[in-house]
Scaffold this motif. Structure first.
Motif, PDB file in Angstrom:
ATOM      1  N   PHE A  41      15.412   7.927  -1.424  1.00  0.00           N
ATOM      2  CA  PHE A  41      14.841   7.169  -2.512  1.00  0.00           C
ATOM      3  C   PHE A  41      15.891   6.340  -3.279  1.00  0.00           C
ATOM      4  O   PHE A  41      15.512   5.201  -3.721  1.00  0.00           O
ATOM      5  N   GLU A  42      17.109   6.828  -3.363  1.00  0.00           N
ATOM      6  CA  GLU A  42      18.033   5.687  -3.970  1.00  0.00           C
ATOM      7  C   GLU A  42      18.155   4.628  -2.868  1.00  0.00           C
ATOM      8  O   GLU A  42      18.447   3.556  -3.352  1.00  0.00           O
ATOM      9  N   ILE A  43      18.391   5.137  -1.564  1.00  0.00           N
ATOM     10  CA  ILE A  43      18.702   3.833  -0.473  1.00  0.00           C
ATOM     11  C   ILE A  43      17.353   2.994  -0.714  1.00  0.00           C
ATOM     12  O   ILE A  43      17.533   1.819  -0.813  1.00  0.00           O
ATOM     13  N   GLY A  62      13.137  10.868   5.780  1.00  0.00           N
ATOM     14  CA  GLY A  62      12.075  10.917   5.033  1.00  0.00           C
ATOM     15  C   GLY A  62      10.956  10.359   5.263  1.00  0.00           C
ATOM     16  O   GLY A  62       9.988  10.968   4.758  1.00  0.00           O
ATOM     17  N   ARG A  63      11.044   9.254   6.031  1.00  0.00           N
ATOM     18  CA  ARG A  63       9.406   8.940   6.611  1.00  0.00           C
ATOM     19  C   ARG A  63       9.039   9.745   7.643  1.00  0.00           C
ATOM     20  O   ARG A  63       7.568   9.945   7.628  1.00  0.00           O
ATOM     21  N   ALA A  64       9.516  10.447   8.382  1.00  0.00           N
ATOM     22  CA  ALA A  64       9.147  11.705   9.093  1.00  0.00           C
ATOM     23  C   ALA A  64       8.500  12.909   8.424  1.00  0.00           C
ATOM     24  O   ALA A  64       7.297  13.180   8.595  1.00  0.00           O
ATOM     25  N   LEU A  65       9.233  12.969   7.260  1.00  0.00           N
ATOM     26  CA  LEU A  65       8.553  13.950   6.258  1.00  0.00           C
ATOM     27  C   LEU A  65       7.310  13.688   5.639  1.00  0.00           C
ATOM     28  O   LEU A  65       6.270  14.285   5.562  1.00  0.00           O
ATOM     29  N   ALA A  90      24.191   6.983   8.260  1.00  0.00           N
ATOM     30  CA  ALA A  90      23.917   7.869   7.544  1.00  0.00           C
ATOM     31  C   ALA A  90      22.787   7.845   6.474  1.00  0.00           C
ATOM     32  O   ALA A  90      21.676   8.426   6.765  1.00  0.00           O
ATOM     33  N   ALA A  91      22.955   6.563   5.984  1.00  0.00           N
ATOM     34  CA  ALA A  91      21.565   6.342   5.000  1.00  0.00           C
ATOM     35  C   ALA A  91      20.343   5.938   5.988  1.00  0.00           C
ATOM     36  O   ALA A  91      19.338   6.242   5.590  1.00  0.00           O
ATOM     37  N   ARG A  92      20.470   5.219   6.868  1.00  0.00           N
ATOM     38  CA  ARG A  92      19.383   5.049   7.958  1.00  0.00           C
ATOM     39  C   ARG A  92      18.896   6.125   8.563  1.00  0.00           C
ATOM     40  O   ARG A  92      17.471   6.359   8.421  1.00  0.00           O
ATOM     41  N   ARG A  93      19.677   7.098   8.822  1.00  0.00           N
ATOM     42  CA  ARG A  93      19.059   8.323   9.199  1.00  0.00           C
ATOM     43  C   ARG A  93      18.213   9.197   8.065  1.00  0.00           C
ATOM     44  O   ARG A  93      17.311   9.935   8.346  1.00  0.00           O
ATOM     45  N   ALA A  94      18.906   9.095   6.868  1.00  0.00           N
ATOM     46  CA  ALA A  94      18.075   9.711   5.713  1.00  0.00           C
ATOM     47  C   ALA A  94      16.802   9.006   5.550  1.00  0.00           C
ATOM     48  O   ALA A  94      15.783   9.842   5.053  1.00  0.00           O
ATOM     49  N   LEU A 107       9.759  17.196  -6.378  1.00  0.00           N
ATOM     50  CA  LEU A 107      10.233  17.985  -5.254  1.00  0.00           C
ATOM     51  C   LEU A 107      11.051  17.230  -4.225  1.00  0.00           C
ATOM     52  O   LEU A 107      11.842  17.560  -3.512  1.00  0.00           O
ATOM     53  N   LEU A 108      10.201  16.101  -3.687  1.00  0.00           N
ATOM     54  CA  LEU A 108      10.815  15.354  -2.632  1.00  0.00           C
ATOM     55  C   LEU A 108      12.335  14.729  -2.994  1.00  0.00           C
ATOM     56  O   LEU A 108      12.837  14.631  -2.192  1.00  0.00           O
ATOM     57  N   TYR A 109      12.434  14.277  -4.285  1.00  0.00           N
ATOM     58  CA  TYR A 109      13.639  13.905  -4.679  1.00  0.00           C
ATOM     59  C   TYR A 109      14.784  14.964  -4.560  1.00  0.00           C
ATOM     60  O   TYR A 109      15.897  14.584  -3.918  1.00  0.00           O
ATOM     61  N   LEU A 110      14.402  16.138  -5.037  1.00  0.00           N
ATOM     62  CA  LEU A 110      15.252  17.262  -4.741  1.00  0.00           C
ATOM     63  C   LEU A 110      15.701  17.463  -3.312  1.00  0.00           C
ATOM     64  O   LEU A 110      16.946  17.710  -2.974  1.00  0.00           O
ATOM     65  N   LEU A 111      14.620  17.574  -2.492  1.00  0.00           N
ATOM     66  CA  LEU A 111      14.874  17.702  -1.119  1.00  0.00           C
ATOM     67  C   LEU A 111      15.992  16.699  -0.368  1.00  0.00           C
ATOM     68  O   LEU A 111      16.515  16.885   0.338  1.00  0.00           O
ATOM     69  N   ALA A 112      15.833  15.426  -0.935  1.00  0.00           N
ATOM     70  CA  ALA A 112      16.550  14.227  -0.445  1.00  0.00           C
ATOM     71  C   ALA A 112      17.996  14.527  -0.836  1.00  0.00           C
ATOM     72  O   ALA A 112      18.726  13.864  -0.017  1.00  0.00           O
ATOM     73  N   GLY A 113      18.306  15.407  -1.839  1.00  0.00           N
ATOM     74  CA  GLY A 113      19.981  15.518  -2.241  1.00  0.00           C
ATOM     75  C   GLY A 113      20.299  14.735  -3.173  1.00  0.00           C
ATOM     76  O   GLY A 113      19.737  13.715  -3.644  1.00  0.00           O
ATOM     77  N   ARG A 114      21.735  15.215  -3.762  1.00  0.00           N
ATOM     78  CA  ARG A 114      22.126  14.795  -4.920  1.00  0.00           C
ATOM     79  C   ARG A 114      22.986  13.383  -4.539  1.00  0.00           C
ATOM     80  O   ARG A 114      23.317  12.397  -5.365  1.00  0.00           O
ATOM     81  N   ASP A 115      23.223  13.329  -3.274  1.00  0.00           N
ATOM     82  CA  ASP A 115      24.251  12.164  -2.791  1.00  0.00           C
ATOM     83  C   ASP A 115      23.296  10.814  -2.587  1.00  0.00           C
ATOM     84  O   ASP A 115      22.524  10.927  -1.571  1.00  0.00           O
ATOM     85  N   PRO A 116      23.479   9.738  -3.383  1.00  0.00           N
ATOM     86  CA  PRO A 116      22.838   8.656  -3.382  1.00  0.00           C
ATOM     87  C   PRO A 116      22.868   8.024  -2.153  1.00  0.00           C
ATOM     88  O   PRO A 116      21.939   7.251  -1.782  1.00  0.00           O
ATOM     89  N   LEU A 117      23.940   8.248  -1.386  1.00  0.00           N
ATOM     90  CA  LEU A 117      24.151   7.552  -0.254  1.00  0.00           C
ATOM     91  C   LEU A 117      23.339   8.349   0.912  1.00  0.00           C
ATOM     92  O   LEU A 117      23.080   7.493   2.163  1.00  0.00           O
ATOM     93  N   ARG A 118      22.659   9.344   0.973  1.00  0.00           N
ATOM     94  CA  ARG A 118      22.014  10.021   1.589  1.00  0.00           C
ATOM     95  C   ARG A 118      20.613  10.387   1.155  1.00  0.00           C
ATOM     96  O   ARG A 118      19.847  11.064   1.701  1.00  0.00           O
TER      97      ARG A 118
END
Length: 161
Positions: A135-137, A22-25, A14-18, A121-132
Motif C-alpha cells: 500500500f505504501e509502495i 498483494g495483487r495475488a492476494l 523486494a518492493a516489486r515482490r511485495a 486488515l490488509l494493511y496490517l498483513l502487508a507489514g510495517r516496513d514501508p519498503l515491503r
C-alpha cells in the motif's frame, strides 16, 4: 527536516515482490467486496473514525485539501510514522503537509474506497516496513518520504551533424 535515509540495496526488487504478492492476494477476495456499496460503507466508516479521532486530538487547523480532511497538530502518539490515512482523513502532527504527501495520502484514500472494511486488515498483513508494504509502495515511496527523491539526470546535449 531531517534527510530521508537511503534505503538498503535491493529494496526495489523486494518492493516489486511485495506488490505482486498483494495483487495475488487481491485475486482471492470476492469481487462483491471491492469497489462496491460494501467497500464504500467501509470507506465511510474509516472516515468517521478519522473524524472522531482527529476531532478529539487535533490542536491545529482542520482543512480540506486535495479531497482529504487534514487534521494537524495531533500528538505524536495518536498516529504512526508521519501521519495516518483513515478513509478520507489524514491525521498528522505539526510537520508541513506538502503537495507530495497529499498525493501519497490521496492514493491511500482511493485504496480505502476500493477495499473498504478490508483495508485495515490488509494493511496490517502487508507489514510495517514501508519498503515491503504494497500500500505504501503503490502510494509512492518518494511522495510518502520513505525514500529520497531520485534526481532527474540532465539531458545530454546531442551533436547535430
Amino acid at each position: 527536516m531531517s534527510p530521508i535515509p537511503r534505503p538498503p540495496e535491493g529494496w526495489e526488487a523486494a518492493a516489486r515482490r511485495a506488490v505482486e504478492r498483494g495483487r495475488a492476494l487481491d485475486r482471492l477476495i470476492p469481487s462483491f467486496l471491492l469497489d462496491s456499496s460494501i467497500s464504500r460503507a467501509g470507506y465511510w466508516y474509516g472516515t468517521t473514525v478519522g473524524w472522531v479521532w482527529g476531532s478529539l486530538w487535533s490542536t491545529g487547523r482542520i482543512e480540506r485539501r486535495e479531497g482529504l480532511w487534514v487534521f494537524r497538530g495531533m500528538p505524536r502518539w495518536t498516529f504512526p510514522r508521519g501521519g495516518v490515512c483513515a478513509g478520507g482523513c489524514y491525521l498528522t502532527g505539526d510537520a508541513p503537509v506538502t503537495d507530495a504527501v497529499l498525493r501519497h495520502e490521496a492514493v491511500h484514500t482511493r485504496q480505502w474506497r476500493h477495499y473498504g472494511f478490508l483495508m485495515p486488515l490488509l494493511y496490517l498483513l502487508a507489514g510495517r516496513d514501508p519498503l515491503r508494504n504494497r500500500f505504501e509502495i503503490e502510494a509512492g515511496l518518494e511522495d510518502g518520504n520513505y525514500v529520497p527523491r531520485q534526481r532527474a539526470t540532465p539531458a545530454r546535449p546531442t551533436r547535430s551533424t
